[in-house]
Design a protein around this motif. Structure first.
Motif, PDB file in Angstrom:
ATOM      1  N   LEU A 105     -40.759 -38.956  48.754  1.00  0.00           N
ATOM      2  CA  LEU A 105     -40.834 -40.300  49.352  1.00  0.00           C
ATOM      3  C   LEU A 105     -42.103 -40.997  48.903  1.00  0.00           C
ATOM      4  O   LEU A 105     -42.132 -42.220  48.753  1.00  0.00           O
ATOM      5  CB  LEU A 105     -40.771 -40.222  50.884  1.00  0.00           C
ATOM      6  CG  LEU A 105     -39.462 -39.714  51.492  1.00  0.00           C
ATOM      7  CD1 LEU A 105     -39.518 -39.754  53.022  1.00  0.00           C
ATOM      8  CD2 LEU A 105     -38.253 -40.511  50.990  1.00  0.00           C
TER       9      LEU A 105
ATOM     10  N   GLU B 218     -43.941 -44.820  63.422  1.00  0.00           N
ATOM     11  CA  GLU B 218     -42.881 -44.176  62.644  1.00  0.00           C
ATOM     12  C   GLU B 218     -42.962 -44.600  61.163  1.00  0.00           C
ATOM     13  O   GLU B 218     -42.045 -45.186  60.608  1.00  0.00           O
ATOM     14  CB  GLU B 218     -41.517 -44.479  63.282  1.00  0.00           C
ATOM     15  CG  GLU B 218     -40.299 -43.899  62.581  1.00  0.00           C
ATOM     16  CD  GLU B 218     -40.364 -42.409  62.243  1.00  0.00           C
ATOM     17  OE1 GLU B 218     -41.049 -41.644  62.933  1.00  0.00           O
ATOM     18  OE2 GLU B 218     -39.735 -42.026  61.243  1.00  0.00           O
ATOM     19  N   TRP B 219     -44.116 -44.318  60.559  1.00  0.00           N
ATOM     20  CA  TRP B 219     -44.313 -44.507  59.116  1.00  0.00           C
ATOM     21  C   TRP B 219     -43.830 -45.877  58.652  1.00  0.00           C
ATOM     22  O   TRP B 219     -44.238 -46.875  59.250  1.00  0.00           O
ATOM     23  CB  TRP B 219     -43.659 -43.344  58.357  1.00  0.00           C
ATOM     24  CG  TRP B 219     -44.159 -42.017  58.878  1.00  0.00           C
ATOM     25  CD1 TRP B 219     -43.452 -41.073  59.567  1.00  0.00           C
ATOM     26  CD2 TRP B 219     -45.517 -41.510  58.814  1.00  0.00           C
ATOM     27  NE1 TRP B 219     -44.269 -40.018  59.908  1.00  0.00           N
ATOM     28  CE2 TRP B 219     -45.521 -40.248  59.468  1.00  0.00           C
ATOM     29  CE3 TRP B 219     -46.709 -41.976  58.260  1.00  0.00           C
ATOM     30  CZ2 TRP B 219     -46.685 -39.478  59.593  1.00  0.00           C
ATOM     31  CZ3 TRP B 219     -47.858 -41.205  58.371  1.00  0.00           C
ATOM     32  CH2 TRP B 219     -47.836 -39.980  59.029  1.00  0.00           C
TER      33      TRP B 219
HETATM   34  C1  GBH Z   1     -40.291 -36.261  60.080  1.00  0.00           C
HETATM   35  O1  GBH Z   1     -39.852 -36.576  58.814  1.00  0.00           O
HETATM   36  C2  GBH Z   1     -41.775 -36.380  60.119  1.00  0.00           C
HETATM   37  O2  GBH Z   1     -42.412 -35.119  60.022  1.00  0.00           O
HETATM   38  C3  GBH Z   1     -42.307 -37.144  61.283  1.00  0.00           C
HETATM   39  O3  GBH Z   1     -43.639 -37.502  61.052  1.00  0.00           O
HETATM   40  C4  GBH Z   1     -41.438 -38.348  61.548  1.00  0.00           C
HETATM   41  O4  GBH Z   1     -41.957 -39.180  62.534  1.00  0.00           O
HETATM   42  C5  GBH Z   1     -40.083 -37.838  61.940  1.00  0.00           C
HETATM   43  O5  GBH Z   1     -39.563 -36.997  60.979  1.00  0.00           O
HETATM   44  C6  GBH Z   1     -39.063 -38.943  62.176  1.00  0.00           C
HETATM   45  O6  GBH Z   1     -38.804 -39.649  61.012  1.00  0.00           O
HETATM   46  O7  GBH Z   1     -31.258 -41.548  55.216  1.00  0.00           O
HETATM   47  O8  GBH Z   1     -29.675 -39.964  56.138  1.00  0.00           O
HETATM   48  O9  GBH Z   1     -30.692 -39.535  53.970  1.00  0.00           O
HETATM   49  C7  GBH Z   1     -38.494 -36.892  58.704  1.00  0.00           C
HETATM   50  C8  GBH Z   1     -38.052 -36.902  57.287  1.00  0.00           C
HETATM   51  C9  GBH Z   1     -36.736 -37.779  55.601  1.00  0.00           C
HETATM   52  C10 GBH Z   1     -35.696 -37.362  57.702  1.00  0.00           C
HETATM   53  C11 GBH Z   1     -35.642 -38.696  55.220  1.00  0.00           C
HETATM   54  C12 GBH Z   1     -34.558 -38.263  57.305  1.00  0.00           C
HETATM   55  C13 GBH Z   1     -33.462 -39.398  55.449  1.00  0.00           C
HETATM   56  C14 GBH Z   1     -32.131 -39.271  56.120  1.00  0.00           C
HETATM   57  N1  GBH Z   1     -36.916 -37.750  57.025  1.00  0.00           N
HETATM   58  N2  GBH Z   1     -34.402 -38.382  55.870  1.00  0.00           N
HETATM   59  S1  GBH Z   1     -30.853 -40.148  55.298  1.00  0.00           S
END
Ligand code: GBH
Length: 467
Positions: free
Chosen positions: A172, A422-423
């Motif tokens: 990412l 949330e980033w």
């Molecule tokens: C975590 O990452 C983090 O560790 C945390 O800091 C954050 O707040 C939390 O999750 C919530 O986001 O679009 O269906 O393909 C989460 C990593 C990566 C999870 C991207 C969802 C995409 C889903 N994310 N992924 S999709």
């Protein structure tokens, strides 16, 4: 509907991360991180939100720990901010260390086991200026920072995680550009992946050298997915699933537990593969034994092949997957638009325990799981979040199912204790089991927190009452 119970040694808790809750980004000698820079770059974070105040946890820590105690959390997973503690390479900021020392003391006094993550994405900007995770030196300086933390807290913190979700930092951050530092370059992402793994290995070595041994534990947290082929009978779909599985899961698991990168991944990446950056001996450093593999689970995914399409995939998280596409299943979605299908969670836990962790004497802990929904607070700030409560219920049941199927899973930490930053979505998305009113900083446990608290106390998976 037999009630599911959890053994006394199974740990229930909750997690947060430094940049997402602390605020106080310029207080007591903290220096900027790549996320401060990213937030200040127009168009990168929704609403132009920043981490400057966040949940003001830096100033409200004792009350937040009291809240954790009230909820009955057995463990609290937090991360320490490298830019708070190491203001420049080789320097130590005592005021920053003192904050974490007070946090740990407060947790121990409340009977809550501190679980420390060294890196949850807030790389010091001065490291980025030298190339960040694309620079091998960053891995060595990460180990130096790990040493600073262990010398300060190793006498009181028993569980140490090196990295949180290196997939996000690498792909990412460097390929999709949705996270800091916001680059879009597949080769860079793969270089970052290797240096993140190397940093993990060097940090584990350093901590072990300083005395980290049983009953203390060290590990890493990854965010594995289940990648389903859209049509299991279609060869192109199966191949797409294999390739995404390599980039999402096996790129971390094989080096960590088998001391090698997957041969099919190396072949798929072609000239993007950073062979010249992988030095003799690196894989031995990366593969040294760990005690715990942390699993952050949010959702599974389904992919299909697009035969004939160009393989290049600029702007996608996964390099060289242009000839694949994601397919949505007919399942409910969270407020992030992520699929809700708890059986995927069971599948991932069983697979990772069997194929990678257990053969290497490591156990699993769910270090994050949770969901954002469109919360509505009443006049008292209370959120009747039946959706989040049901999500947690289904997913804790999925953990129970994985244990019954033979996976060695020893704990579950909900994401997140608090609504937080949330980033790229800023404060728009809420994952907390506790509501945060960002105007007053008031914390109000949601219905999901009350239910979770009852589960922890009874050690039984209580069927949520409908409504
Ligand atoms: C975590 O990452 C983090 O560790 C945390 O800091 C954050 O707040 C939390 O999750 C919530 O986001 O679009 O269906 O393909 C989460 C990593 C990566 C999870 C991207 C969802 C995409 C889903 N994310 N992924 S999709």
């Amino acid at each position: 509907m037999t009630p599911s119970t959890f053994a006394p040694h199974f740990i229930f808790g909750a997690a947060t991360a430094s940049f997402q809750i602390e605020g106080a980004t310029t207080t007591d000698g903290r220096v900027p991180s790549i996320w401060d820079t990213f937030c200040a770059t127009p168009g990168k974070v929704a609403g132009g939100d920043t981490g400057e105040v966040a949940c003001d946890h830096y100033h409200r820590m004792p009350q937040d720990v009291a809240l954790m105690k009230e909820l009955g959390l057995q463990s609290y997973r937090f991360s320490t901010a490298w830019p708070r503690v190491v203001p420049a390479p080789g320097e130590v900021n005592q005021a920053g260390l003192d904050f974490y020392s007070r946090l740990v003391d407060e947790l121990l006094a409340a009977g809550i086991t501190p679980w420390l993550t060294l890196y949850h994405w807030d790389l010091p900007q001065y490291e980025q200026d030298l190339g960040g995770w694309t620079n091998r030196d960053t891995a060595h300086r990460f180990a130096d920072y790990a040493e600073v933390m262990y010398r300060a807290l190793g006498d009181r913190v028993d569980i140490w995680t090196t990295l949180n979700e290196p997939w996000c930092s690498a792909f990412l951050g460097h390929a999709k550009g949705e996270h800091a530092p916001g680059h879009q370059d597949g080769a860079e992402a793969l270089a970052a992946a290797h240096h993140l793994l190397l940093g993990h290995g060097l940090a584990v070595q350093r901590l072990r050298g300083l005395g980290l041994a049983h009953p203390q534990q060290v590990g890493i947290t990854i965010n594995p997915g289940v990648v389903h082929p859209a049509d299991p009978d279609n060869a192109a779909d199966r191949d797409a699933a294999r390739r995404h599985d390599a980039l999402r899961n096996r790129i971390w698991l094989d080096p960590l537990f088998k001391g090698e990168y997957p041969a099919d991944l190396i072949a798929d990446m072609g000239e993007l593969w950073p062979a010249h950056l992988i030095w003799d001996g690196d894989l031995e450093v990366i593969a040294q034994p760990i005690d715990v593999l942390g699993i952050n689970f949010y959702n599974g995914e389904t992919v299909a092949g697009v035969p004939g399409a160009a393989v290049d995939s600029p702007g996608a998280p996964h390099p060289r997957t242009g000839d694949t596409r994601h397919v949505s299943r007919d399942v409910p979605l969270t407020g992030m638009g992520w699929e809700i299908h708890a059986p995927d969670f069971t599948e991932v836990l069983v697979r990772l325990s069997r194929e990678w962790a257990a053969p290497n004497s490591a156990h699993l802990v769910v270090t994050e799981n949770g969901a954002a929904f469109d919360d509505v607070a009443d006049a008292d700030g209370f959120v009747a979040d039946a959706d989040r409560r049901d999500y947690l219920h289904q997913h804790i049941r999925a953990v129970r199912d994985a244990i019954d199927a033979g996976a060695d899973v020893r704990g579950y930490l909900a994401w997140s204790l608090l609504d937080n930053f949330e980033w790229a979505w800023g404060y728009e998305k809420r994952f907390g089991i506790v509501r945060v009113d960002y105007d007053t900083q008031r914390r109000t446990p949601k219905a999901s927190a009350r239910w979770y608290s009852d589960v922890i106390r009874s050690r039984e998976l209580i069927e949520p009452t409908k409504g």
